[in-house]
Enzyme design. Structure first.
Site, PDB file in Angstrom:
ATOM      1  N   GLY A  96       0.477  -1.640  -0.273  1.00  0.00           N
ATOM      2  CA  GLY A  96      -0.117   0.154   0.183  1.00  0.00           C
ATOM      3  C   GLY A  96       1.060   1.244  -0.150  1.00  0.00           C
ATOM      4  O   GLY A  96       0.190   2.440   0.409  1.00  0.00           O
ATOM      5  N   TRP A  99       2.261   2.997  -2.648  1.00  0.00           N
ATOM      6  CA  TRP A  99       2.199   3.484  -3.583  1.00  0.00           C
ATOM      7  C   TRP A  99       0.438   4.234  -3.167  1.00  0.00           C
ATOM      8  O   TRP A  99       0.465   5.155  -3.787  1.00  0.00           O
ATOM      9  CB  TRP A  99       2.149   2.909  -5.230  1.00  0.00           C
ATOM     10  CG  TRP A  99       3.797   2.579  -5.595  1.00  0.00           C
ATOM     11  CD1 TRP A  99       4.631   2.634  -4.590  1.00  0.00           C
ATOM     12  CD2 TRP A  99       4.040   2.607  -6.469  1.00  0.00           C
ATOM     13  NE1 TRP A  99       6.361   2.609  -4.688  1.00  0.00           N
ATOM     14  CE2 TRP A  99       5.631   2.535  -6.009  1.00  0.00           C
ATOM     15  CE3 TRP A  99       3.767   1.712  -8.402  1.00  0.00           C
ATOM     16  CZ2 TRP A  99       7.085   2.199  -7.342  1.00  0.00           C
ATOM     17  CZ3 TRP A  99       4.887   1.958  -8.915  1.00  0.00           C
ATOM     18  CH2 TRP A  99       5.810   2.275  -8.668  1.00  0.00           C
ATOM     19  N   ASP A 102      -3.960  -6.259  -6.308  1.00  0.00           N
ATOM     20  CA  ASP A 102      -2.941  -7.553  -6.489  1.00  0.00           C
ATOM     21  C   ASP A 102      -3.600  -8.836  -5.761  1.00  0.00           C
ATOM     22  O   ASP A 102      -4.715  -8.732  -5.590  1.00  0.00           O
ATOM     23  CB  ASP A 102      -2.118  -6.249  -4.578  1.00  0.00           C
ATOM     24  CG  ASP A 102      -0.830  -7.463  -4.574  1.00  0.00           C
ATOM     25  OD1 ASP A 102       0.137  -6.404  -5.044  1.00  0.00           O
ATOM     26  OD2 ASP A 102      -0.645  -8.453  -4.110  1.00  0.00           O
ATOM     27  N   ASP A 107      -5.976 -11.234 -10.152  1.00  0.00           N
ATOM     28  CA  ASP A 107      -4.135 -11.352 -11.351  1.00  0.00           C
ATOM     29  C   ASP A 107      -4.383 -10.643 -12.131  1.00  0.00           C
ATOM     30  O   ASP A 107      -6.068  -9.906 -12.668  1.00  0.00           O
ATOM     31  CB  ASP A 107      -4.517 -12.323 -12.151  1.00  0.00           C
ATOM     32  CG  ASP A 107      -3.147 -12.888 -12.935  1.00  0.00           C
ATOM     33  OD1 ASP A 107      -2.554 -12.269 -13.183  1.00  0.00           O
ATOM     34  OD2 ASP A 107      -2.883 -14.366 -12.874  1.00  0.00           O
ATOM     35  N   ASP A 128       3.898  -2.052 -10.278  1.00  0.00           N
ATOM     36  CA  ASP A 128       5.547  -2.371  -8.761  1.00  0.00           C
ATOM     37  C   ASP A 128       5.140  -3.753  -8.935  1.00  0.00           C
ATOM     38  O   ASP A 128       5.572  -5.054  -8.370  1.00  0.00           O
ATOM     39  CB  ASP A 128       4.747  -1.719  -7.875  1.00  0.00           C
ATOM     40  CG  ASP A 128       6.503  -1.205  -6.497  1.00  0.00           C
ATOM     41  OD1 ASP A 128       7.494  -1.190  -7.548  1.00  0.00           O
ATOM     42  OD2 ASP A 128       6.794  -1.606  -5.866  1.00  0.00           O
ATOM     43  N   LYS A 187       7.666  -0.734 -13.291  1.00  0.00           N
ATOM     44  CA  LYS A 187       9.151  -1.389 -12.178  1.00  0.00           C
ATOM     45  C   LYS A 187      10.132  -2.489 -13.487  1.00  0.00           C
ATOM     46  O   LYS A 187       9.468  -3.283 -13.974  1.00  0.00           O
ATOM     47  CB  LYS A 187       9.462  -2.239 -11.341  1.00  0.00           C
ATOM     48  CG  LYS A 187      10.082  -2.741 -10.442  1.00  0.00           C
ATOM     49  CD  LYS A 187      10.606  -3.045  -9.092  1.00  0.00           C
ATOM     50  CE  LYS A 187       9.483  -3.937  -8.477  1.00  0.00           C
ATOM     51  NZ  LYS A 187       9.523  -4.116  -6.878  1.00  0.00           N
TER      52      LYS A 187
END
Length: 199
Positions: free
Chosen positions: A51, A53, A71, A88, A112, A152
């Protein structure tokens, strides 16, 4: 190689501010440096747990904005302008739920996402690439023309191929290292701007 101090200034600052991890400062730096989102913005955050971000994004878009976090792990929905979804990102049913929750095209997609590492370089690289492709696929479906994405990525084999994949859909793609990244880490963030729309 630089030695990583677990309790460095970013760790201590996150602890002082009640943030779940140092990752929040990575995003904060990127949003500020590239001026990616503001009050009233709509953001989809992939790989949102625990959490960090989300805390930065909900504050940045304000009460008139909307943030949707996804997530595999459940994440606490701690703000009125936030919706969190456990699932997903590659699942079409999850994507439908995300589209309903965001309400319109997104201004920004952040990712991320990272695989659980096996220690086998080729396997881990393939997993990471698969997650990036899933994130990019979602962004293609959800972003408004001109929108942006942060993802990322790790420096290694296939890096330039991955950057080229983003360059097909965005006018500008930059690989950026943040100050809060751990010393010696191969972690980078792709900042892609000027989404060119579904083609």
């Amino acid at each position: 190689m630089a030695r990583y101090q677990h309790r460095d200034r970013f760790y201590r600052r996150a602890n002082e501010l009640g943030l779940p991890s140092r990752a929040a400062f990575k995003l904060e730096e990127l949003l500020t440096r590239f001026n990616l989102i503001g009050e009233g913005g709509r953001v989809i955050d992939l790989g949102c747990a625990p959490g960090g971000w989300l805390a930065i994004l909900t504050r940045t878009v304000g009460t008139s904005g909307r943030v949707v976090g996804i997530d595999l792990a459940s994440c606490i929905n701690a703000a009125a302008n936030l919706v969190t979804i456990a699932g997903d990102v590659a699942d079409p049913r999850v994507r439908l739920t995300v589209a309903e929750a965001i309400g319109s095209a997104a201004d920004l997609v952040t990712s991320d996402l990272a695989p659980k590492l096996s220690g086998i370089a080729d396997r881990d690289q393939a997993k990471s690439r698969k997650l990036l492709e899933a994130a990019l696929d979602l962004a293609r479906a959800m972003l408004r023309p001109g929108g942006a994405m942060i993802a990322k990525i790790f420096m290694g084999p296939g890096f330039e191929e991955t950057r080229a994949l983003f360059a097909r859909d965005f006018a500008r793609v930059e690989a950026v290292r943040t100050r809060a990244s751990r010393p010696g880490s191969s972690e980078l963030y792709l900042v892609a701007r000027g989404f060119q729309g579904r083609r």
